[in-house]
Design a protein around this motif. Structure first.
Motif, PDB file in Angstrom:
ATOM      1  N   VAL A 270      62.716  11.279  44.341  1.00 26.64           N
ATOM      2  CA  VAL A 270      62.614  10.165  45.280  1.00 26.64           C
ATOM      3  C   VAL A 270      62.026  10.625  46.607  1.00 26.64           C
ATOM      4  CG1 VAL A 270      63.948   8.491  46.623  1.00 26.64           C
ATOM      5  CG2 VAL A 270      64.504   8.873  44.214  1.00 26.64           C
ATOM      6  N   ALA A 271      62.386  11.832  47.028  1.00 26.24           N
ATOM      7  CA  ALA A 271      61.939  12.343  48.321  1.00 26.24           C
ATOM      8  C   ALA A 271      60.424  12.504  48.391  1.00 26.24           C
ATOM      9  CB  ALA A 271      62.626  13.678  48.616  1.00 26.24           C
ATOM     10  N   VAL A 272      59.784  12.862  47.269  1.00 29.70           N
ATOM     11  CA  VAL A 272      58.340  13.130  47.295  1.00 29.70           C
ATOM     12  C   VAL A 272      57.512  11.965  46.756  1.00 29.70           C
ATOM     13  CG1 VAL A 272      58.756  15.608  47.066  1.00 29.70           C
ATOM     14  CG2 VAL A 272      58.312  14.248  45.012  1.00 29.70           C
ATOM     15  N   ARG A 273      58.164  10.993  46.122  1.00 21.98           N
ATOM     16  CA  ARG A 273      57.443   9.909  45.452  1.00 21.98           C
ATOM     17  C   ARG A 273      56.564   9.100  46.410  1.00 21.98           C
ATOM     18  NH1 ARG A 273      61.611   6.303  43.166  1.00 21.98           N
ATOM     19  NH2 ARG A 273      61.829   7.902  41.559  1.00 21.98           N
ATOM     20  N   GLY A 274      57.059   8.866  47.623  1.00 26.46           N
ATOM     21  CA  GLY A 274      56.344   7.999  48.549  1.00 26.46           C
ATOM     22  C   GLY A 274      55.433   8.708  49.531  1.00 26.46           C
ATOM     23  N   LEU A 275      55.201   9.992  49.341  1.00 21.96           N
ATOM     24  CA  LEU A 275      54.345  10.726  50.270  1.00 21.96           C
ATOM     25  C   LEU A 275      52.887  10.279  50.138  1.00 21.96           C
ATOM     26  CD1 LEU A 275      55.790  14.349  49.899  1.00 21.96           C
ATOM     27  CD2 LEU A 275      56.232  12.699  51.734  1.00 21.96           C
ATOM     28  N   LEU A 276      52.195  10.240  51.259  1.00 24.27           N
ATOM     29  CA  LEU A 276      50.800   9.821  51.283  1.00 24.27           C
ATOM     30  C   LEU A 276      49.941  10.785  50.469  1.00 24.27           C
ATOM     31  CD1 LEU A 276      49.132   7.579  52.675  1.00 24.27           C
ATOM     32  CD2 LEU A 276      48.581   9.240  54.464  1.00 24.27           C
ATOM     33  N   GLY A 277      49.119  10.231  49.585  1.00 24.48           N
ATOM     34  CA  GLY A 277      48.214  11.043  48.787  1.00 24.48           C
ATOM     35  C   GLY A 277      48.735  11.414  47.416  1.00 24.48           C
ATOM     36  N   VAL A 278      50.004  11.134  47.131  1.00 26.99           N
ATOM     37  CA  VAL A 278      50.589  11.487  45.836  1.00 26.99           C
ATOM     38  C   VAL A 278      50.116  10.503  44.768  1.00 26.99           C
ATOM     39  CG1 VAL A 278      52.735  11.684  44.522  1.00 26.99           C
ATOM     40  CG2 VAL A 278      52.607  12.565  46.864  1.00 26.99           C
ATOM     41  N   THR A 279      49.624  11.035  43.655  1.00 31.93           N
ATOM     42  CA  THR A 279      49.150  10.193  42.549  1.00 31.93           C
ATOM     43  C   THR A 279      50.125  10.163  41.380  1.00 31.93           C
ATOM     44  OG1 THR A 279      47.901  12.060  41.624  1.00 31.93           O
ATOM     45  CG2 THR A 279      46.734  10.597  43.147  1.00 31.93           C
ATOM     46  N   GLY A 280      51.109  11.064  41.356  1.00 32.15           N
ATOM     47  CA  GLY A 280      52.090  11.082  40.275  1.00 32.15           C
ATOM     48  C   GLY A 280      53.107  12.186  40.493  1.00 32.15           C
ATOM     49  N   VAL A 281      54.243  12.091  39.800  1.00 37.19           N
ATOM     50  CA  VAL A 281      55.304  13.094  39.914  1.00 37.19           C
ATOM     51  C   VAL A 281      55.839  13.416  38.527  1.00 37.19           C
ATOM     52  CG1 VAL A 281      57.560  13.676  40.875  1.00 37.19           C
ATOM     53  CG2 VAL A 281      55.978  12.273  42.215  1.00 37.19           C
ATOM     54  N   THR A 282      55.927  14.702  38.218  1.00 39.54           N
ATOM     55  CA  THR A 282      56.585  15.171  37.004  1.00 39.54           C
ATOM     56  C   THR A 282      57.816  15.968  37.409  1.00 39.54           C
ATOM     57  OG1 THR A 282      54.500  15.311  35.766  1.00 39.54           O
ATOM     58  CG2 THR A 282      56.374  16.566  34.914  1.00 39.54           C
ATOM     59  N   ASN A 283      58.973  15.539  36.937  1.00 33.14           N
ATOM     60  CA  ASN A 283      60.231  16.185  37.316  1.00 33.14           C
ATOM     61  C   ASN A 283      60.678  17.127  36.203  1.00 33.14           C
ATOM     62  OD1 ASN A 283      62.759  16.907  38.233  1.00 33.14           O
ATOM     63  ND2 ASN A 283      63.309  14.850  38.903  1.00 33.14           N
ATOM     64  N   ARG A 284      60.517  18.424  36.422  1.00 34.82           N
ATOM     65  CA  ARG A 284      60.930  19.446  35.462  1.00 34.82           C
ATOM     66  C   ARG A 284      62.142  20.218  35.942  1.00 34.82           C
ATOM     67  NH1 ARG A 284      54.925  21.841  33.804  1.00 34.82           N
ATOM     68  NH2 ARG A 284      54.238  19.994  32.624  1.00 34.82           N
ATOM     69  N   VAL A 285      62.896  19.627  36.853  1.00 30.37           N
ATOM     70  CA  VAL A 285      64.089  20.288  37.379  1.00 30.37           C
ATOM     71  C   VAL A 285      65.163  20.316  36.299  1.00 30.37           C
ATOM     72  CG1 VAL A 285      65.908  20.177  39.114  1.00 30.37           C
ATOM     73  CG2 VAL A 285      63.554  19.584  39.734  1.00 30.37           C
ATOM     74  N   ILE A 286      65.731  21.491  36.078  1.00 31.67           N
ATOM     75  CA  ILE A 286      66.755  21.698  35.051  1.00 31.67           C
ATOM     76  C   ILE A 286      68.135  21.627  35.694  1.00 31.67           C
ATOM     77  CG2 ILE A 286      67.680  23.325  33.352  1.00 31.67           C
ATOM     78  CD1 ILE A 286      64.862  24.502  33.131  1.00 31.67           C
ATOM     79  N   VAL A 287      69.048  20.915  35.040  1.00 26.41           N
ATOM     80  CA  VAL A 287      70.420  20.805  35.535  1.00 26.41           C
ATOM     81  C   VAL A 287      71.287  21.852  34.828  1.00 26.41           C
ATOM     82  CG1 VAL A 287      72.436  19.325  35.794  1.00 26.41           C
ATOM     83  CG2 VAL A 287      70.124  18.359  35.998  1.00 26.41           C
ATOM     84  N   LYS A 288      71.860  22.744  35.627  1.00 28.53           N
ATOM     85  CA  LYS A 288      72.786  23.756  35.102  1.00 28.53           C
ATOM     86  C   LYS A 288      74.065  23.703  35.926  1.00 28.53           C
ATOM     87  CE  LYS A 288      69.624  27.069  32.958  1.00 28.53           C
ATOM     88  NZ  LYS A 288      69.230  28.499  32.858  1.00 28.53           N
ATOM     89  N   PRO A 289      75.058  22.919  35.477  1.00 28.71           N
ATOM     90  CA  PRO A 289      76.284  22.751  36.255  1.00 28.71           C
ATOM     91  C   PRO A 289      77.017  24.072  36.469  1.00 28.71           C
ATOM     92  CG  PRO A 289      76.148  21.133  34.490  1.00 28.71           C
ATOM     93  CD  PRO A 289      75.081  22.143  34.235  1.00 28.71           C
ATOM     94  N   LYS A 290      77.553  24.230  37.669  1.00 31.25           N
ATOM     95  CA  LYS A 290      78.364  25.402  37.986  1.00 31.25           C
ATOM     96  C   LYS A 290      79.723  25.299  37.322  1.00 31.25           C
ATOM     97  CE  LYS A 290      80.139  27.999  41.963  1.00 31.25           C
ATOM     98  NZ  LYS A 290      80.195  28.049  43.442  1.00 31.25           N
TER      99      LYS A 290
END
Length: 217
Positions: free
Chosen positions: A127-147
């Protein structure tokens, strides 16, 4: 099933209703409840808003996205500029852990890599980067590893329930799925129900609590 013509009319109305969307940039094709979207949104944020708007319309069975972001003249940014802006956006977002997510930019498309403890942190980064000027798309490859494991979270909630609730709490069922906690069972008062919910929120890493506890008379 809603007729295709009516479904298309409802979709166009929903697109016109959303102030983020310029509906003239969107083509809507409907066949047997399957919706195909075409056109050139002016930003990735608008493209995302269009997809969400169509998904809100009752009767949509499936959605095909054939849209490509086409930035207006003067909105283009270099990949270096976008990468710097993305890094700062992640740094300034309180829901995104420091130094855990790395943005990579190619032709305006941001790819997020890294590891976080909870799913909401990865969503917040997108969400933080989605609305930045010049962005044409976002791929989220962040992995969730719970502590913490689900068993750890449940144990901490049980301990908090024993401290905070007034009566026997073993009738309360605690279901843990990642950062989501669901409470089921019966309690004797609204105060006890509220205390159980507060105990669940107090456990480390909990991002959402669904309170399905019933109050007995």
């Amino acid at each position: 099933m809603k007729p295709d013509a009516m479904l298309r009319s409802d979709i166009v109305a929903e697109l016109n209703f959303d102030p983020v969307i310029t509906a003239t940039d969107v083509g809507v094709i409907v066949k047997d409840g399957v919706v195909t979207l075409t056109g050139h949104p002016r930003s990735h944020a608008e493209k995302h808003a269009i997809e969400r708007a169509v998904q809100r319309v009752r009767g949509v069975k499936a959605l095909a996205i054939e849209m490509q972001v086409k930035l207006p003249s003067g909105h283009e940014r270099t990949d270096a500029d976008i990468a710097l802006a993305a890094e700062r956006a992640l740094e300034w977002n309180v829901l995104v852990p420091d130094d855990k997510i790395r943005p990579m930019v190619e032709k305006g498309w941001i790819t997020l890599n890294g590891e976080v403890e909870w799913e909401y942190q990865g969503r917040a980064a997108e969400v933080a980067v989605r609305g930045l000027l010049g962005v044409t798309g976002v791929t989220n490859r962040v992995i969730v590893k719970p502590k913490f494991t689900p068993a750890d979270v449940e144990e901490r909630i049980r301990e908090a329930l024993d401290r905070q609730a007034d009566r026997e709490t073993r009738q309360i069922q605690v279901l843990v799925n990642g950062g989501d906690v669901t409470l089921k069972g019966k309690v004797h008062s609204w105060a006890e129900r509220k205390a159980a919910q507060g105990a669940a929120w107090s456990a480390p890493g909990v991002a959402n609590v669904v309170n399905n506890l019933l109050v007995e008379g």
